[in-house]
Design an enzyme around this catalytic site. Structure first.
Site, PDB file in Angstrom:
ATOM      1  N   ASN A  12       0.826  -1.061  -0.094  1.00  0.00           N
ATOM      2  CA  ASN A  12      -0.065  -0.180  -0.040  1.00  0.00           C
ATOM      3  C   ASN A  12       0.923   1.275   0.045  1.00  0.00           C
ATOM      4  OD1 ASN A  12       0.637  -0.993   2.556  1.00  0.00           O
ATOM      5  ND2 ASN A  12      -1.137   0.133   3.636  1.00  0.00           N
ATOM      6  N   ASP A  76      -3.172  -5.552   1.255  1.00  0.00           N
ATOM      7  CA  ASP A  76      -3.232  -4.834   2.710  1.00  0.00           C
ATOM      8  C   ASP A  76      -3.331  -3.221   2.843  1.00  0.00           C
ATOM      9  OD1 ASP A  76      -2.909  -4.965   5.492  1.00  0.00           O
ATOM     10  OD2 ASP A  76      -0.815  -4.265   5.227  1.00  0.00           O
ATOM     11  N   HIS A 112      -5.812  -8.916   4.716  1.00  0.00           N
ATOM     12  CA  HIS A 112      -5.980  -7.857   5.545  1.00  0.00           C
ATOM     13  C   HIS A 112      -7.554  -8.229   5.942  1.00  0.00           C
ATOM     14  CE1 HIS A 112      -6.159  -3.472   7.370  1.00  0.00           C
ATOM     15  NE2 HIS A 112      -7.214  -3.896   7.177  1.00  0.00           N
ATOM     16  N   ASN A 217      -5.357   0.227  12.671  1.00  0.00           N
ATOM     17  CA  ASN A 217      -6.282  -0.446  11.751  1.00  0.00           C
ATOM     18  C   ASN A 217      -5.669  -1.903  11.528  1.00  0.00           C
ATOM     19  OD1 ASN A 217      -8.534  -1.131  10.281  1.00  0.00           O
ATOM     20  ND2 ASN A 217      -7.689  -0.025   8.179  1.00  0.00           N
ATOM     21  N   ASP A 244       3.322  -4.575  11.306  1.00  0.00           N
ATOM     22  CA  ASP A 244       2.540  -3.677  10.499  1.00  0.00           C
ATOM     23  C   ASP A 244       3.149  -2.117  10.615  1.00  0.00           C
ATOM     24  OD1 ASP A 244       0.246  -3.692   8.621  1.00  0.00           O
ATOM     25  OD2 ASP A 244      -0.938  -2.830  10.665  1.00  0.00           O
TER      26      ASP A 244
HETATM   27 ZN   LIG Z   1      -3.411  -4.309   7.139  1.00  0.00          ZN
END
Ligand SMILES: [Zn+2]
Length: 372
Positions: A12, A76, A112, A217, A244
């Site tokens: 991402n 993700d 995710h 998140n 993460d």
């Molecule tokens: Zn994630």
């Protein structure tokens, strides 16, 4: 500084890592940084998106990316919401998968797992604390249902599925039962999962005083969820600890709980924080270490570059003093993110040195000059 010999980067980014070009760009950025630093840096193993531009509409070119060495595919940041698109992803992945040799790591689809429809614009876990603070909450069902769905999809299509950053007691239970179902179908080892060091540490109660610093998140859940995550890790339902890692700046995080971006930085303190969260005893410590080393290494096929200490291989290891007590000072982080919910927390155990490819990459090894 975090002791990592290899890291998996999430796709991402902007532009999203959904093609050979972007994947190779990440790998060459590391080479350039290494040349500039004049010392070894952790290996980067980019995870690529499952769908083009991470838009959840069209599968990526799995064959090309697997051939280039990608072993994890994920959108993700988001789940693939549309069932029919996810089915197309699985079918395309099966085609590509046939061309890989299984003696290396099996490429995996990583989820995710979170239903966007059920997120309700939430900024933290939906519960007593979100009600008290008067902010929209993300219900636990948004994760439980999505984990159930990803587990079922993998079972139907006989594909390796990894659930990342598990946060709820329900999800742990679904994965535990899922592993039994996969094993019964002859797919032992196909279903795997990870938990982050911050979900092992904090709960939604902490959001009340930490505010946006604890905005994550999927969100930090309740104490019983955190306890289920710890038990799931110790019992083997959860295979790995992940970070993460989301290095947002102090400016971004100062915008308040409603407006600040989601994410917590984790790379530099994951080892100490995880060991502190799980508690004492050699057996528990060994489980935490495995979840940060051999566990993920086996999953992503990093054995050649990390996770193995043997004669005639180049050492990748970190030196850790289990007795040192220290206070987390984010201003001293090497990374660009200088804020952390761990700020001010006392941790026991600290990394003293990192050796990568047989050379000292960070820290000091007094008395060991020339021994590396
Ligand atoms: Zn994630």
């Amino acid at each position: 500084m975090g002791g990592f010999g290899a890291v998996v980067t999430m796709p991402n980014t902007d532009p999203p890592c959904d093609s050979l070009d972007v994947m190779q760009q990440q790998i060459s950025l590391r080479k350039e940084a290494m040349a500039a630093a004049g010392k070894p840096l952790p290996v980067i193993m980019p995870a690529c998106a499952m769908t083009k531009r991470r838009a959840g509409r069209e599968p990526v070119d799995f064959a090309e990316l697997i051939k280039a060495g990608c072993v994890l595919f994920t959108d993700d940041g988001d789940d693939v919401a549309d069932d029919d698109v996810l089915r197309a992803v699985m079918l395309r992945f099966i085609d590509a998968y046939g061309e890989t040799s299984i003696d290396t790591a099996r490429p995996r689809l990583m989820f995710h797992a979170q239903s966007k429809e059920m997120m309700h614009g939430g900024v933290m876990h939906e519960g007593a604390v979100s009600v008290r603070l008067g902010v929209p909450g993300i219900p636990r069902e948004s994760e439980d249902m999505a984990v159930e769905r990803a587990v079922r999809f993998g079972l139907v299509f006989h594909l390796p599925v990894h659930i990342t950053h598990v946060t709820t007691m329900g999800a742990v239970e679904i994965i535990r039962r899922g592993k039994d179902a996969y094993a019964a179908a002859g797919l032992k080892g196909y279903l795997t999962s990870d938990v982050t060091s911050h979900h092992l540490t904090f709960t939604d109660e902490d959001v009340e005083w930490l505010g946006a610093l604890a905005k994550s998140n999927p969100p930090l859940r309740e104490a019983f969820d955190r306890d289920a995550l710890r038990a799931g890790l110790l019992g083997g339902t959860i295979d790995c600890i992940a970070t993460d890692h989301a290095p947002h700046t102090a400016g971004e995080k100062s915008q308040g709980l409603m407006d600040a971006p989601f994410g917590i930085t984790g790379l530099e303190i994951a080892l100490s924080a995880s060991l502190n969260a799980i508690g004492g005893g050699m057996e528990k410590a060994a489980r935490v270490l495995r979840a940060l080393t051999g566990g993920p290494s086996a999953l992503i096929g990093a054995q050649k570059s990390a996770g193995v200490l043997a004669e005639s291989t180049l050492a990748n290891l970190c030196v850790y003093d289990p007795a040192e007590e220290w206070r987390v000072e984010p201003s001293q982080f090497a990374g660009k993110c200088k804020v952390s919910p761990y700020a001010g927390m006392m941790l026991r155990g600290r990394i003293k040195a990192v050796i990568l490819s047989g050379a000292l990459a960070w820290g000091e090894l007094p008395g060991a000059e020339g021994a590396v």
